[in-house]
Design a protein around this motif. Sequence first.
Motif, PDB file in Angstrom:
ATOM      1  N   THR A   9       0.809  -1.112  -0.043  1.00  0.00           N
ATOM      2  CA  THR A   9      -0.062  -0.019  -0.032  1.00  0.00           C
ATOM      3  C   THR A   9       0.841   1.349  -0.066  1.00  0.00           C
ATOM      4  OG1 THR A   9      -1.771   1.118   1.149  1.00  0.00           O
ATOM      5  CG2 THR A   9      -0.295  -0.182   2.567  1.00  0.00           C
ATOM      6  N   GLY A  10       0.210   2.487   0.063  1.00  0.00           N
ATOM      7  CA  GLY A  10       1.068   3.789  -0.007  1.00  0.00           C
ATOM      8  C   GLY A  10       0.666   4.529  -0.794  1.00  0.00           C
ATOM      9  N   LYS A  11       0.640   6.087  -0.636  1.00  0.00           N
ATOM     10  CA  LYS A  11       0.178   6.943  -1.273  1.00  0.00           C
ATOM     11  C   LYS A  11       0.103   6.757  -2.897  1.00  0.00           C
ATOM     12  CE  LYS A  11       1.555  11.615  -2.287  1.00  0.00           C
ATOM     13  NZ  LYS A  11       0.553  11.748  -3.165  1.00  0.00           N
ATOM     14  N   GLY A  12      -0.658   7.402  -3.572  1.00  0.00           N
ATOM     15  CA  GLY A  12      -0.777   7.123  -5.216  1.00  0.00           C
ATOM     16  C   GLY A  12       0.584   7.614  -5.777  1.00  0.00           C
ATOM     17  N   ALA A 163       3.037  -9.573   6.062  1.00  0.00           N
ATOM     18  CA  ALA A 163       3.665  -7.913   6.236  1.00  0.00           C
ATOM     19  C   ALA A 163       2.888  -7.046   5.275  1.00  0.00           C
ATOM     20  CB  ALA A 163       5.173  -8.270   5.418  1.00  0.00           C
ATOM     21  N   MET A 164       2.553  -5.938   5.944  1.00  0.00           N
ATOM     22  CA  MET A 164       2.096  -4.864   5.035  1.00  0.00           C
ATOM     23  C   MET A 164       3.179  -4.005   4.745  1.00  0.00           C
ATOM     24  SD  MET A 164      -0.734  -3.010   3.993  1.00  0.00           S
ATOM     25  CE  MET A 164      -2.175  -3.023   5.184  1.00  0.00           C
ATOM     26  N   LEU A 165       3.319  -3.858   3.645  1.00  0.00           N
ATOM     27  CA  LEU A 165       4.258  -2.798   3.013  1.00  0.00           C
ATOM     28  C   LEU A 165       3.810  -1.446   2.626  1.00  0.00           C
ATOM     29  CD1 LEU A 165       6.464  -5.330   0.695  1.00  0.00           C
ATOM     30  CD2 LEU A 165       6.443  -4.856   3.121  1.00  0.00           C
ATOM     31  N   ILE A 166       4.337  -0.518   3.448  1.00  0.00           N
ATOM     32  CA  ILE A 166       3.961   0.850   2.968  1.00  0.00           C
ATOM     33  C   ILE A 166       4.999   1.464   1.976  1.00  0.00           C
ATOM     34  CG2 ILE A 166       3.022   2.897   3.785  1.00  0.00           C
ATOM     35  CD1 ILE A 166       2.294   1.809   6.548  1.00  0.00           C
ATOM     36  N   VAL A 167       4.737   1.708   0.792  1.00  0.00           N
ATOM     37  CA  VAL A 167       5.904   2.123  -0.164  1.00  0.00           C
ATOM     38  C   VAL A 167       5.909   3.726   0.086  1.00  0.00           C
ATOM     39  CG1 VAL A 167       6.691   2.605  -2.441  1.00  0.00           C
ATOM     40  CG2 VAL A 167       5.195   0.408  -1.678  1.00  0.00           C
ATOM     41  N   ARG A 172       7.752  14.351   1.780  1.00  0.00           N
ATOM     42  CA  ARG A 172       7.202  14.277   3.117  1.00  0.00           C
ATOM     43  C   ARG A 172       5.504  13.809   2.737  1.00  0.00           C
ATOM     44  NH1 ARG A 172       9.809  17.341   6.711  1.00  0.00           N
ATOM     45  NH2 ARG A 172      11.443  18.868   5.753  1.00  0.00           N
ATOM     46  N   ARG A 173       5.088  14.422   1.837  1.00  0.00           N
ATOM     47  CA  ARG A 173       3.627  13.870   1.532  1.00  0.00           C
ATOM     48  C   ARG A 173       3.663  12.294   1.535  1.00  0.00           C
ATOM     49  NH1 ARG A 173       1.807  16.990  -3.596  1.00  0.00           N
ATOM     50  NH2 ARG A 173       0.226  15.639  -3.521  1.00  0.00           N
ATOM     51  N   SER A 174       4.391  11.554   1.114  1.00  0.00           N
ATOM     52  CA  SER A 174       4.275  10.220   1.085  1.00  0.00           C
ATOM     53  C   SER A 174       4.585   9.667   2.418  1.00  0.00           C
ATOM     54  CB  SER A 174       5.002   9.386  -0.117  1.00  0.00           C
ATOM     55  OG  SER A 174       6.392   9.498   0.322  1.00  0.00           O
ATOM     56  N   LEU A 175       5.344  10.241   3.264  1.00  0.00           N
ATOM     57  CA  LEU A 175       5.493   9.853   4.573  1.00  0.00           C
ATOM     58  C   LEU A 175       4.328  10.222   5.459  1.00  0.00           C
ATOM     59  CD1 LEU A 175       9.010  10.844   4.632  1.00  0.00           C
ATOM     60  CD2 LEU A 175       8.466   8.583   5.140  1.00  0.00           C
ATOM     61  N   ALA A 176       3.873  11.464   5.061  1.00  0.00           N
ATOM     62  CA  ALA A 176       2.691  11.589   6.006  1.00  0.00           C
ATOM     63  C   ALA A 176       1.486  10.622   5.561  1.00  0.00           C
ATOM     64  CB  ALA A 176       1.911  13.071   5.487  1.00  0.00           C
ATOM     65  N   THR A 177       1.427  10.235   4.296  1.00  0.00           N
ATOM     66  CA  THR A 177       0.279   9.238   4.045  1.00  0.00           C
ATOM     67  C   THR A 177       0.715   7.735   4.671  1.00  0.00           C
ATOM     68  OG1 THR A 177       0.038  10.107   1.770  1.00  0.00           O
ATOM     69  CG2 THR A 177      -0.749   7.817   2.118  1.00  0.00           C
ATOM     70  N   ALA A 178       1.897   7.634   4.721  1.00  0.00           N
ATOM     71  CA  ALA A 178       2.225   6.491   5.457  1.00  0.00           C
ATOM     72  C   ALA A 178       1.881   6.470   7.008  1.00  0.00           C
ATOM     73  CB  ALA A 178       3.866   6.117   5.401  1.00  0.00           C
ATOM     74  N   ILE A 181      -1.663   5.764   7.085  1.00  0.00           N
ATOM     75  CA  ILE A 181      -2.102   4.209   6.760  1.00  0.00           C
ATOM     76  C   ILE A 181      -1.762   3.450   8.182  1.00  0.00           C
ATOM     77  CG2 ILE A 181      -1.363   2.324   5.645  1.00  0.00           C
ATOM     78  CD1 ILE A 181      -0.892   4.217   2.995  1.00  0.00           C
ATOM     79  N   LYS A 182      -0.813   3.974   8.758  1.00  0.00           N
ATOM     80  CA  LYS A 182      -0.404   3.195  10.054  1.00  0.00           C
ATOM     81  C   LYS A 182      -1.336   3.241  11.118  1.00  0.00           C
ATOM     82  CE  LYS A 182       2.841   3.256  13.889  1.00  0.00           C
ATOM     83  NZ  LYS A 182       3.762   4.269  14.768  1.00  0.00           N
ATOM     84  N   LYS A 183      -2.107   4.405  11.289  1.00  0.00           N
ATOM     85  CA  LYS A 183      -3.165   4.652  12.220  1.00  0.00           C
ATOM     86  C   LYS A 183      -4.483   3.639  11.681  1.00  0.00           C
ATOM     87  CE  LYS A 183      -2.686   9.485  13.882  1.00  0.00           C
ATOM     88  NZ  LYS A 183      -2.175  10.336  12.820  1.00  0.00           N
TER      89      LYS A 183
END
Length: 263
Positions: A9-12, A163-167, A172-178, A181-183
């Motif tokens: 998973t991960g940001k678009g 395992a759930m992989l967050i790409v 910063r934006r993709s890390l904020a999405t991560a 997703i963690k929440k």
Amino acid sequence: MDSVKIAVTGKGGVGKTTLTALLARAFSEGGRRVLAIDADPSPCLGQALGFPAEVLARLEPIARMEALIYERTGAQPGSIGGYFKLNPRVDDLPDQFSVEHQGVRLLELGAVEMGGAGCICPESAVLRSLVTHLLLRRDEVVLLDLYAGVEHLGRATADAVDAMLIVVEPTRRSLATAEQIKKLAGDLRLTRLFLVGGKVQNEEDRRLIQAGSPGLPVLGYLPFDEAVRRADLEGKAAYDLAPDLAAAAQALAAALEQVRVLH
Ligand SMILES: Nc1ncnc2c1ncn2[C@@H]1O[C@H](COP(=O)(O)OP(=O)(O)OP(=O)(O)O)[C@@H](O)[C@H]1O
Ligand SMILES: [Mg+2]
């Protein structure tokens, strides 16, 4: 143990499909049976895997198979309310409706909300049963290319994921999405979460991802490689064009085997 169940998973646009395709090939080369599942409503995992157009033409998203959904649930797709089977038979679907290329079998789910209490319709019952069935099977590597968040996973599926992989990209934006997703994953009590740093060009990018991680371990990195775009244009798998990406995918696959052992 021969099974590893991985959700991506991960940001678009961060590179989820690219990673899923690379991992599928790495596991397959390692001698595993591999099933790659495209859960994107506009599917493109087949292209990323370099499937020939004539093979992809035979592939139909499960959610669009009206006769099948009716046969299995007793209700027409799109109908809401009314009675239908919540646990339809699905064990024969993967073999019947997947296509194979270079040792990777591919299944397309199609456009339906899969999780959450909100969606109760016949096609979601089929997809949910199917994903749960695939994740609980013991004899293969299953890779699930989720197009967004984790809301498409139910509690049962989340439990079965090794395992759930967050790409993330070095942004910063993709890390904020991560972090978001963690929440959400926490709500599902999904704990085996890892970041994978994608499109990484240098040491600074790696540091940015490490430092910006919302408290999640970084399982590994995929280098930025122009070959991903070239592979897309040529209808080939990036795995075959870029030795650095293939090597990175093999390292990630090895790390995931370890995670599986610990689960
Ligand atoms: N390692 C990489 N090196 C260079 N380009 C990459 C890499 N990974 C992905 N890309 C590029 O980024 C874009 C998005 O990649 P991809 O389709 O894999 O992302 P995605 O997260 O699956 O996107 P979506 O959210 O639309 O499903 C593509 O144009 C692809 O060529
Ligand atoms: Mg994608």
